[in-house]
Design a protein around this motif. Structure first.
Motif, short mmCIF file in Angstrom:
data_model
loop_
_atom_site.label_atom_id
_atom_site.label_comp_id
_atom_site.label_asym_id
_atom_site.label_seq_id
_atom_site.Cartn_x
_atom_site.Cartn_y
_atom_site.Cartn_z
N GLN B 56 0.88 -1.09 -0.17
CA GLN B 56 0.03 0.00 -0.05
C GLN B 56 0.92 1.30 0.00
OE1 GLN B 56 -3.02 -0.52 -0.89
NE2 GLN B 56 -2.21 -2.68 -0.63
N ASN B 59 1.91 1.38 -3.42
CA ASN B 59 0.90 2.15 -4.23
C ASN B 59 0.62 3.44 -4.16
OD1 ASN B 59 0.70 -0.56 -4.95
ND2 ASN B 59 -1.05 -1.02 -3.90
N ARG B 64 -0.87 4.25 -7.57
CA ARG B 64 -2.09 3.35 -7.71
C ARG B 64 -3.18 3.60 -6.90
NH1 ARG B 64 2.48 0.45 -9.13
NH2 ARG B 64 2.88 0.11 -6.86
N ARG B 65 -2.79 4.50 -5.46
CA ARG B 65 -3.76 4.96 -4.76
C ARG B 65 -3.55 6.07 -4.57
NH1 ARG B 65 -4.73 0.96 0.98
NH2 ARG B 65 -6.31 2.85 1.02
N HIS B 66 -4.61 6.99 -4.28
CA HIS B 66 -4.51 8.45 -4.30
C HIS B 66 -5.05 8.85 -2.91
CE1 HIS B 66 -4.10 8.59 -8.58
NE2 HIS B 66 -4.64 7.48 -8.48
N TYR B 67 -4.18 9.69 -2.05
CA TYR B 67 -4.78 10.27 -1.05
C TYR B 67 -3.72 11.41 -0.76
CZ TYR B 67 -6.97 11.58 3.55
OH TYR B 67 -7.23 12.37 4.62
N GLN B 159 -13.09 2.80 -0.03
CA GLN B 159 -12.27 1.66 -0.74
C GLN B 159 -12.83 1.07 -1.83
OE1 GLN B 159 -8.86 2.63 -0.27
NE2 GLN B 159 -9.96 3.98 1.19
N ALA B 162 -13.81 3.35 -4.44
CA ALA B 162 -12.49 3.79 -5.35
C ALA B 162 -12.00 2.79 -6.28
CB ALA B 162 -11.35 4.20 -4.45
N TRP B 163 -12.05 1.59 -5.85
CA TRP B 163 -11.83 0.41 -6.72
C TRP B 163 -12.77 0.26 -7.81
CZ3 TRP B 163 -9.42 -2.62 -2.37
CH2 TRP B 163 -8.19 -3.03 -2.87
N GLU B 167 -10.20 4.32 -9.11
CA GLU B 167 -9.09 5.35 -8.39
C GLU B 167 -8.35 4.72 -7.44
OE1 GLU B 167 -11.81 8.45 -7.04
OE2 GLU B 167 -12.12 9.07 -9.07
N ARG B 168 -8.53 3.48 -7.05
CA ARG B 168 -7.69 2.55 -6.29
C ARG B 168 -7.17 1.50 -7.17
NH1 ARG B 168 -7.61 -0.06 -0.10
NH2 ARG B 168 -6.06 -1.36 -0.63
#
Lengths: 438, 229
Positions: B56, B59, B64-67, B159, B162-163, B167-168
């Motif tokens: 993670q 990512n 690959r993950r956005h925050y 989550q 987002a998937w 977005e994830r």
């Protein structure tokens, strides 16, 4: 009866002619302004194959120029481009520097590459955007350019086509670039100053050339041209909402004596030095570029920076107003609740872990932007060979209000002998809103 | 003088060079020792499989993950240090608090649908059960599959959403993206509501190995076998 239409016809002809002249000028202008000391290249002679030594030297120089940082998209293949670079005129996307034949530098010759660095012109003759810092790279020697090119050619090719720039008219035209170049660019050559030491000259070459420190640290005018008399005098980076401090001013990040010259080398090498931490955009520079440079080169850069003309000392501006005093008192309480655990009651920090706040120029620097950024977002100094497991600072963006951030910063800017102006909730709001929007 | 020295001593606990000290930036949101309770937004990280946590962090750094805040945290850090941070939190063996109360308007039918999806899946829409990959006790499987209990409802909803929206992402083949895209929004609410309402079993640890072959191929699991030292 007949005079009217004739006059009308003559008028129309004049308008058409004037319009024709304007169109012709608009066409001719870029042609007239376009060449700035460069010419079309002769067909490339077969270049001798690159030596291992040349490739290694190129790898080092690519670090010095931090090429990879802009030419790699988040999560993308190194040097394959595609990272967006925000400018006041729109977003420019970096290009593919890997030797892919179609989308990268596969078909380029060393001379093409040299012309791009030295003149800001692509292989196909188009002018490049000065977000690619060719006004600095123009000082790079042909030998170094060839070594860089040899290194790039040794990379694994990655096929990744260019992302079109997102620029507003007229900045998306070649004419605009031709005008910009005519206003701001002269192809240069690094002329060593014989009066100065070899070390100073090496430092000047790195700082002003490949290192392109001026790209962030020199103020620009409304058209994005560097204001040369203010070389490295520090300026906000509006797109990133950080400030690149002055590298000349003793109260900012000036390298003004042997002590802070040593600290400069340590900061560039490890991301941390007594009383200083690289955060924000500079953390990226340390991580990808300066930590990989030799101490000799970093020392040379310090020697050059030490010779910059120091502007007159600005008067300290301690808080004297009633609001400021009240704010600082409220800030002292917040400091005890959130900051004291790491930075200490006397603002001394913990050596090699947490920076001191007392007497720290990043704390007392006139513009509090970076300080607000650090409190809102927290974060880690870069993990480097010299500081591989850095200590982090918590973000307070969701914990503290604008009033509270302003209060605690006003407190630390005035405590323990610090004497800097107060921070207002408006200062904090400006940065918080921009961060949320971006 | 003496008074102020005493005050200084009281206010400043001795500095200790530890991972807990180095990761204060993490625990500010993920709770003391990474044991964020299910009543907020941030997920607990303590005791999650190390490989899952490490990936993670990568990512976030690789987009690959956005925050924004997480990206800002991990951007300047090396793979080696991120792995050390992940392993530190994974090794923390701490009790879980009871689950947060379900929102008042959660219907019994919704929870039942959630339980069906989690325990049995839905063949009609080609959804495997959560337990097939995340372990019979839903406490995760070493080294790459996270537990699903003890997490905030909002976090689970966000989550899966987002998937579903792309977005994830995880390494391809992105099995969770495939699954989330087959779920209707009300299915997401159902399964997230049920998961967040469940207390953990007595043994809260991730299972050592999957009990059965996984129903889908997951890049996040296969990449783990090669990437973890």
């Amino acid at each position: 009866m007949s005079r009217g239409p004739r006059r009308w016809r003559r008028g129309a002809a004049l308008i058409v002619m004037a319009a024709g002249v304007l169109v012709a000028l608009a066409w001719a202008l870029p042609w007239a302004l376009n060449p700035r000391g460069d010419s079309n290249l002769a067909p490339a002679a077969t270049a001798p194959p690159a030596t291992t030594e040349q490739i290694e030297r190129g790898a080092y120089l690519a670090r010095a120029g931090n090429c990879m940082n802009c030419h790699t998209a988040r999560g993308g293949a190194p040097y394959a481009g595609g990272r967006g670079i925000d400018t006041p005129f729109g977003t420019i996307f970096s290009t593919n520097l890997t030797p892919d034949a179609k989308t990268g530098l596969g078909g380029w010759s060393p001379a093409d590459f040299w012309r791009a660095l030295h003149h800001g012109r692509s292989k196909d003759g188009r002018l490049l955007y000065p977000a690619f810092p060719y006004p600095d790279f123009t000082l790079v020697t042909r030998e170094d350019s060839d070594a860089l090119f040899a290194w790039l050619k040794s990379l694994p090719p990655t096929a990744l086509g260019a992302t079109p720039h997102r620029l507003r008219w007229p900045y998306n035209t070649q004419t605009a670039l031709a005008v910009w170049r005519a206003l701001y660019f002269e192809p240069g050559e690094f002329a060593p100053d014989r009066e100065r030491s070899a070390e100073w000259n090496r430092g000047a070459y790195l700082v002003r050339g490949l290192g392109h420190c001026a790209a962030c640290h020199t103020p620009r005018d409304a058209l994005g041209g560097p204001r040369k008399p203010l070389h490295l005098a520090g300026t906000p980076i509006p797109e990133q909402n950080w400030v690149a401090p002055s590298l000349a001013l003793p109260q900012a990040a000036g390298v003004t004596n042997d002590g802070n010259a040593r600290a400069f080398v340590q900061l560039m090498k490890t991301g941390m030095a007594p009383g200083a931490v690289a955060l924000g955009p500079m953390a990226e520079v340390v991580q990808h570029s300066t930590q990989h440079l030799s101490e000799a080169d970093l020392g040379a850069m310090a020697t050059y920076l030490q010779s910059l003309e120091q502007p007159a000392d600005p008067e300290p501006s301690p808080v004297t107003s009633a609001t400021g005093t009240r704010r600082a008192a409220a800030g002292a309480k917040i400091y005890d609740d959130y900051c004291v655990k790491c930075h200490g009651k006397q603002g001394l920090g913990v050596p090699d872990a947490y920076p001191p706040l007392a007497g720290n120029r990043a704390v007392t620097m006139h513009d509090p932007t970076n300080l607000v950024q650090v409190v809102l977002k927290g974060g880690f100094p870069p993990a480097t060979a010299g500081n591989p497991r850095p200590f982090g600072m918590p973000p307070y963006v969701l914990t503290l209000t604008n009033d509270e951030v302003a209060a605690v910063l006003t407190y630390i800017r005035g405590a323990w002998g610090n004497a800097a102006a107060q921070v207002t909730p408006l200062d904090v709001d400006r940065i918080r809103s921009a961060a949320a929007g971006g | 003088m003496i008074a102020s020295a005493a005050a200084t001593g009281a206010a400043a606990p001795p500095f200790e060079d530890s991972m807990a000290e180095r990761t204060r930036a993490c625990t500010a949101c993920h709770g003391k020792q990474g044991r964020a309770a299910p009543d907020g937004f941030y997920p607990r990280i303590a005791g999650k499989p190390a490989g899952y946590l490490y990936h993670q962090l990568l990512n976030f750094r690789e987009g690959r993950r956005h925050y924004g805040l997480m990206q800002h945290m991990v951007d300047p850090l090396s793979d080696a240090y991120l792995l050390e941070i992940a392993s530190y939190f994974a090794a923390l063996d701490l009790p879980y608090p009871p689950p947060a109360a379900t929102p008042p308007r959660t219907s019994q039918a919704l929870l039942e649908r959630g339980e069906t999806l989690a325990r049995h899946g839905d063949k009609a829409i080609d959804i495997p059960a959560c337990v097939q990959c995340h372990g019979d006790a839903l406490t995760g499987v070493q080294p790459a599959v996270p537990g699903l209990l003890g997490l905030p409802l909002d976090y689970l909803n966000a989550q899966l959403g987002a998937w579903r929206a792309g977005e994830r992402r995880a390494h391809a083949p992105d099995c969770m993206a495939t699954i989330a895209k087959r779920l209707k929004p009300e299915d997401i609410t159902a399964v997230a509501s049920w998961l967040s309402s469940r207390a953990l079993s007595a043994d809260t640890h991730p299972a050592a190995a999957p009990a059965q072959p996984m129903p889908l191929e997951c890049g996040s699991v296969s990449v783990q076998k090669t990437a973890l030292p």
